[in-house]
Design a protein around this motif. Structure first.
Motif, PDB file in Angstrom:
ATOM      1  N   LYS A  14       0.854  -1.180   0.000  1.00 13.99           N
ATOM      2  CA  LYS A  14       0.000   0.000   0.000  1.00 13.99           C
ATOM      3  C   LYS A  14       0.889   1.228   0.000  1.00 13.99           C
ATOM      4  O   LYS A  14       1.867   1.294   0.726  1.00 13.99           O
ATOM      5  N   LYS A  34      -7.275   5.562   3.841  1.00 15.22           N
ATOM      6  CA  LYS A  34      -7.222   4.443   2.900  1.00 15.22           C
ATOM      7  C   LYS A  34      -6.062   3.519   3.235  1.00 15.22           C
ATOM      8  O   LYS A  34      -6.178   2.299   3.157  1.00 15.22           O
ATOM      9  N   LEU A  35      -4.928   4.099   3.633  1.00 17.27           N
ATOM     10  CA  LEU A  35      -3.760   3.304   3.980  1.00 17.27           C
ATOM     11  C   LEU A  35      -4.012   2.480   5.245  1.00 17.27           C
ATOM     12  O   LEU A  35      -3.651   1.311   5.318  1.00 17.27           O
TER      13      LEU A  35
END
Length: 84
Positions: A14, A34-35
């Motif tokens: 990621k 999101k990470l």
């Protein structure tokens, strides 16, 4: 076999990028969310708390992340029109 392991490892990595979809100002909180796999609202609340309780430290970190984090890439879709 080594190439398969390398390909799987690179697809699972990621990357920290500013979000283009989930943004209020620059997409920094959306990118971190999101990470981390959490809701962006939680990251934003944490940032506001860090700003208020840390005498502006959160705001300074946000501006630094805005400058240093690259923006998410845009991938062209197959259903784009040619303008006809």
């Amino acid at each position: 076999m080594t190439n398969n392991v390398l390909n799987e490892a690179t697809t699972q990595v990621k990357k920290l990028r500013r979000s283009r979809d989930d943004r209020m100002l620059a997409g920094v909180c959306g990118g971190f969310a999101k990470l981390l796999g959490v809701d962006a609202a939680l990251v934003r609340i944490g940032l506001v708390a860090a700003t208020l309780l840390g005498f502006g430290t959160g705001a300074i970190l946000y501006v630094a992340a805005w400058i240093l984090m690259p923006e998410e890439e845009v991938y062209p879709t197959e259903t784009t029109t040619q303008g006809f």
